[in-house]
Design a protein around this motif. Sequence first.
Motif, PDB file in Angstrom:
ATOM      1  N   SER A  27      81.320-127.474  90.064  1.00 41.82           N
ATOM      2  CA  SER A  27      81.658-128.333  91.194  1.00 41.82           C
ATOM      3  C   SER A  27      80.391-129.028  91.662  1.00 41.82           C
ATOM      4  O   SER A  27      79.644-128.530  92.491  1.00 41.82           O
ATOM      5  CB  SER A  27      82.238-127.460  92.319  1.00 41.82           C
ATOM      6  N   ASN A  39      90.687-130.424  95.609  1.00 43.78           N
ATOM      7  CA  ASN A  39      89.414-129.726  95.468  1.00 43.78           C
ATOM      8  C   ASN A  39      89.600-128.219  95.542  1.00 43.78           C
ATOM      9  O   ASN A  39      89.031-127.478  94.762  1.00 43.78           O
ATOM     10  CB  ASN A  39      88.434-130.167  96.560  1.00 43.78           C
ATOM     11  N   ARG A  70      84.732-121.928  89.634  1.00 44.55           N
ATOM     12  CA  ARG A  70      83.857-123.102  89.707  1.00 44.55           C
ATOM     13  C   ARG A  70      82.655-122.839  90.626  1.00 44.55           C
ATOM     14  O   ARG A  70      82.843-122.591  91.812  1.00 44.55           O
ATOM     15  CB  ARG A  70      84.622-124.294  90.279  1.00 44.55           C
ATOM     16  N   ASP A 117      78.813-131.032  93.757  1.00 42.86           N
ATOM     17  CA  ASP A 117      79.185-131.570  95.065  1.00 42.86           C
ATOM     18  C   ASP A 117      78.245-132.650  95.587  1.00 42.86           C
ATOM     19  O   ASP A 117      78.547-133.325  96.563  1.00 42.86           O
ATOM     20  CB  ASP A 117      79.254-130.413  96.084  1.00 42.86           C
ATOM     21  N   ILE A 121      88.755-125.401  92.773  1.00 43.40           N
ATOM     22  CA  ILE A 121      87.798-124.324  93.001  1.00 43.40           C
ATOM     23  C   ILE A 121      88.340-122.993  92.489  1.00 43.40           C
ATOM     24  O   ILE A 121      87.632-122.171  91.951  1.00 43.40           O
ATOM     25  CB  ILE A 121      87.403-124.265  94.497  1.00 43.40           C
ATOM     26  N   THR A 133      79.486-123.857  92.884  1.00 41.04           N
ATOM     27  CA  THR A 133      79.026-125.043  93.600  1.00 41.04           C
ATOM     28  C   THR A 133      77.616-125.394  93.147  1.00 41.04           C
ATOM     29  O   THR A 133      76.752-124.512  93.091  1.00 41.04           O
ATOM     30  CB  THR A 133      79.031-124.778  95.122  1.00 41.04           C
TER      31      THR A 133
END
Lengths: 215, 372
Positions: free
Chosen positions: B94, B7, B59, B96, B11, B61
């Motif tokens: 990303s 991860n 990236r 999440d 990122i 979030t």
Amino acid sequence: MEVNELLIWARGPAFNMALAIFVFGMLLRLFEIISLGRKSDLSAARDSGLSGGLRTIFSRSLPRKTVFAREPLRILNGYILHIGLFVVIFFYRPHIELLGLDLAGLSSSVIDAVTVITILSLFAALLMRLYSPVLQHISTVGDYLAWLITLLPLITGYMAYHHLMLDYTQMLAYHILSVELLLVLAPFTKLTHMFSFVLARWYQGYLAGRRGVES
Amino acid sequence: MSQLKRNNSQISETFVDHLEQHGVSRRGFLKFCSSMAAALALPTGSADVMAEALSAAKRPTVIWLSFQECTGCTESITRSHTPTIENLIFDFISLDYHHTLQVAAGHQAEEARDMAMKDAYGKYLLIVDGSIPTKDGGVYSTIAGRTNLSMLEEAAAGAAAVISVGTCAAYGGLPMAKPNPTGAVAVTDIVKDKPVMNIPGCPPIGLVMTSAIAHFLTFARLPDMDELGRPKAFYGDSIHDRCYRRTFYDQGLFAKAFDDEGARKGWCLYELGCKGPTTHNACATMKWNEGTSFPIESGHPCLGCSEPNFWDAGSFYEALSVPQGRVGETVLKAAAVGVGVGVAAAALNRSNKSAAVEGRETMTVEDLKKES
């Protein structure tokens, strides 16, 4: 109120309220006129009042030569205005859908042109009223109000179609609301003539018919 | 632990790295930037700015909250027939937290959300689909025992910007339709202190969503919006104004049934209930299913799904000009009252007239003489 909500209100509750007032008001006014009554004519009829009345309902739609010669512009403008209104109300497809009629309808460009002509005709009528000494004397607030509430649906409809000033949805809502204003006020202004002209012509024609004279 | 390392490496990956991994060339990337800039109606030269910004973009979030919704929006945005460069931007972000797409479930999913919010506080993009029930403390929709309302308030507090995807999140949509049993509201009714962009539609067009994210990555702000919070570039025109059948409307040629000659000839669907004139969306230009068509092109009127209150705007199959409600009943009732009052008024007039006749005092010539 958000514009879509306004449109929903204009197409639904507001339209139903306005229509109810229109139907109620028109019937009330017509009953009032009919119930005024006239003294019964005891003289022997020379000719048929019935045929005279029916004939006059239609014959009064044509101008009399002598009257036309006196004010040709006013009479022509009257024709343009009324025929224009008739065409834009009854021959535009969305209106035909609203009225639930089975008419062919005209193209948008024709309706557009007729709308412009009708608007110009209304302004011509206003100018004639403002510049005629006789009409100045007999005009009341009701006359100008009737003029305004006839103009508003034409202007808003034209502006909605051409996306002028406001977004289509908002202008469409205003267009529908302007028609509703017309419906609400029509029974209580001189616009009652949209129905009462039949009664007036019938009465004149009936009297003339009984007497055996031209009407 | 290995998952966490992966991860972290992801990122730090830039968008261009990501595209390269997926076999997209520099030329392809520039084409993407040009088409995005064009779609967003950005000025000339913006494609270069976008290319530069996106090349270096890390990236972002993204937390995606799904409330009172049907998952149609997610389906629309994620489903495609061929992997397009537009979809790659979805792969790049990303994401999440997203109920439908994330692997984690239960408390692990909620932990992922908490962690993402903590790590990227003030920077993450919050995407919401579905309306928020507020009646009875918001109990009508809960996730992990928490109401949608409290989850939105918490997530919005740390968001850089919020995107409401679909008409439910943007304007309340179907859950808010009368009688609105759950007291559903739109995101903008709750979130007042953050930039919120609405991407309405039931569902909305995927490319609009991608463009909004691309704009956010490039300029660190949302695109220009109209008064209903929609990106102007996509919602500036009505369906009607961009419809290829518009010419038939202007000619007065309309389909009157779904199987009549007019329908076969592709005439205007206004009389079959098309709400195109009052609907703002990009369907007629962007189209659906890889540019295949849009509802009107398949012979169905526009429902107006990207407008507020479209569920309460009357029948989908009645022309826009047709009034709603029980019009016939209104006329009958008003006529009955009108006739009743008219008869009463007539009777009153007659009685006044009779009273006047009866009360009339006769006047003689002598009386006149007296007065003079």
